[in-house]
Motif scaffolding. Structure first.
Motif, PDB file in Angstrom:
ATOM      1  N   GLU A  82       0.861  -1.192   0.000  1.00 35.39           N
ATOM      2  CA  GLU A  82       0.000   0.000   0.000  1.00 35.39           C
ATOM      3  C   GLU A  82       0.895   1.239   0.000  1.00 35.39           C
ATOM      4  O   GLU A  82       1.728   1.352   0.892  1.00 35.39           O
ATOM      5  CB  GLU A  82      -0.834   0.025   1.271  1.00 35.39           C
ATOM      6  CG  GLU A  82      -2.270  -0.437   1.257  1.00 35.39           C
ATOM      7  CD  GLU A  82      -3.164  -0.043   0.093  1.00 35.39           C
ATOM      8  OE1 GLU A  82      -2.924   1.023  -0.537  1.00 35.39           O
ATOM      9  OE2 GLU A  82      -4.102  -0.779  -0.170  1.00 35.39           O
ATOM     10  N   PRO A  83       0.780   2.181  -0.950  1.00 32.38           N
ATOM     11  CA  PRO A  83      -0.066   2.065  -2.133  1.00 32.38           C
ATOM     12  C   PRO A  83       0.455   0.975  -3.089  1.00 32.38           C
ATOM     13  O   PRO A  83       1.630   0.610  -3.032  1.00 32.38           O
ATOM     14  CB  PRO A  83       0.065   3.458  -2.775  1.00 32.38           C
ATOM     15  CG  PRO A  83       1.390   3.972  -2.317  1.00 32.38           C
ATOM     16  CD  PRO A  83       1.578   3.423  -0.924  1.00 32.38           C
ATOM     17  N   ARG A 115      -6.004  -1.995  -7.501  1.00 34.13           N
ATOM     18  CA  ARG A 115      -5.670  -0.987  -6.500  1.00 34.13           C
ATOM     19  C   ARG A 115      -4.785   0.092  -7.099  1.00 34.13           C
ATOM     20  O   ARG A 115      -4.929   1.271  -6.812  1.00 34.13           O
ATOM     21  CB  ARG A 115      -4.999  -1.637  -5.282  1.00 34.13           C
ATOM     22  CG  ARG A 115      -6.018  -2.402  -4.404  1.00 34.13           C
ATOM     23  CD  ARG A 115      -5.433  -2.835  -3.074  1.00 34.13           C
ATOM     24  NE  ARG A 115      -4.294  -3.712  -3.245  1.00 34.13           N
ATOM     25  CZ  ARG A 115      -3.034  -3.364  -3.055  1.00 34.13           C
ATOM     26  NH1 ARG A 115      -2.720  -2.142  -2.649  1.00 34.13           N
ATOM     27  NH2 ARG A 115      -2.073  -4.243  -3.230  1.00 34.13           N
ATOM     28  N   HIS A 122      -5.693   4.079  -7.474  1.00 38.41           N
ATOM     29  CA  HIS A 122      -4.742   5.066  -6.994  1.00 38.41           C
ATOM     30  C   HIS A 122      -4.443   6.106  -8.076  1.00 38.41           C
ATOM     31  O   HIS A 122      -4.276   7.290  -7.818  1.00 38.41           O
ATOM     32  CB  HIS A 122      -3.467   4.321  -6.557  1.00 38.41           C
ATOM     33  CG  HIS A 122      -2.340   5.213  -6.164  1.00 38.41           C
ATOM     34  ND1 HIS A 122      -2.368   5.991  -5.032  1.00 38.41           N
ATOM     35  CD2 HIS A 122      -1.149   5.465  -6.756  1.00 38.41           C
ATOM     36  CE1 HIS A 122      -1.243   6.674  -4.945  1.00 38.41           C
ATOM     37  NE2 HIS A 122      -0.488   6.370  -5.983  1.00 38.41           N
TER      38      HIS A 122
END
Lengths: 200, 200
Positions: free
Chosen positions: B81-82, B146, B150
């Motif tokens: 993450e990120p 993800r 982002h």
């Protein structure tokens, strides 16, 4: 023995290789015997041995024939003018692989995996494959170089990196297809297009 | 027999698998016998058979151990993450593969090729690999999803296509490395970066 024409020799050779690929897919390279291949070919033992004196020679010929058959189909894509953009190149190469390798009763992609495995133990086989993949990669690099010139893009990394990436993609397509059974040229190409056109 | 601790059992199991991988690389899966592995492990035949009653079970365990060992190293990259951008993800995964697979006396990448080949003949082995690669690909798809969120990029093709492309890249890296011996994570990553940042 009566002489037979070159054409007939080539046809018989192909008939034996077809029989061998079918047996290899069913039994693997090691469990397959010359007798299995002779039976599957429908030819006499004498005839088969006159073309391929040993199983090792037959394995080498089976690998060489599939690599060179594929080369003759892929080369025009690599040499197209103007050069194809990388995603289109990947799509057409994987598509060609699919069409070339899917046969009646067996799939050359699965047999490629057997060949790579055997190459870990046979130096001559590994050398043959190495030389084929080196050539393929260097043709990929030329195709990329021509495409970049066409796009007036001469900055940055050498084509050889892009060629290594594209070769990985193509080889990995073969593995993924043979093991997972569910990939298609369209999907892998869309994925590459997605990556090559990131929206910021 | 005296009871031995779980820790000691795990260490012995690992010792036998190490011996098996070494033998497999030298002789191939088929020519390697249980006796070869017993000799290489330095343990008694009774001890080895108590862990792995047959060579097929040992082959399955050798594949499972290498896949799950690799998974535990790659998962943190996939769940970062990120989310990592695809080229960086490919670089770090292939780098992890290189470090995990290069061992004293053998290379698990070469043995992967033997495993894929064997999976063409063994349904249980193929099922095990399929399930591993499906999971890997679906984790790749999540990582890409993800990453795209982002980047506020929600248009276009589904993540599953990108995941199939990235899985091909990684699997093909293994093949290219095992056969051509000359690729590196940096090269394949630069190639992908080059493709993902085309200059028009």
């Amino acid at each position: 023995m009566p002489k037979i024409s070159d054409e007939k020799r080539a046809a018989r050779r192909a008939q034996i290789l077809e029989a061998a690929w079918g047996c290899f897919q069913k039994e693997g390279l090691h469990a397959t015997t010359m007798d299995d291949i002779i039976r599957a070919s429908g030819l006499s033992a004498g005839a088969v041995y006159s073309y391929f004196p040993s199983k090792d020679q037959l394995i080498m010929a089976a690998v060489t024939a599939s690599l060179s058959g594929l080369t003759s189909l892929v080369e025009p894509l690599l040499r197209a003018e103007p050069a194809l953009a990388p995603p289109e190149l990947v799509r057409r190469i994987t598509d060609t692989i699919d069409r070339f390798t899917t046969r009646d009763g067996y799939d050359l992609k699965r047999i490629a995996l057997l060949g790579w495995s055997e190459a870990q133990r046979s130096e001559p086989l590994k050398a043959t494959m190495k030389s084929f993949y080196f050539d393929f990669r260097s043709e990929l690099a030329s195709a990329v170089a021509r495409w970049r010139r066409h796009k007036s893009d001469t900055t940055g990394n050498p084509e050889s990196d892009v060629a290594a990436t594209l070769l990985s993609l193509v080889l990995g397509y073969v593995v993924q297809s043979a093991i997972l059974d569910d990939v298609e040229p369209e999907g892998v190409t869309r994925g590459l297009e997605r990556l090559t056109q990131p929206k910021g």
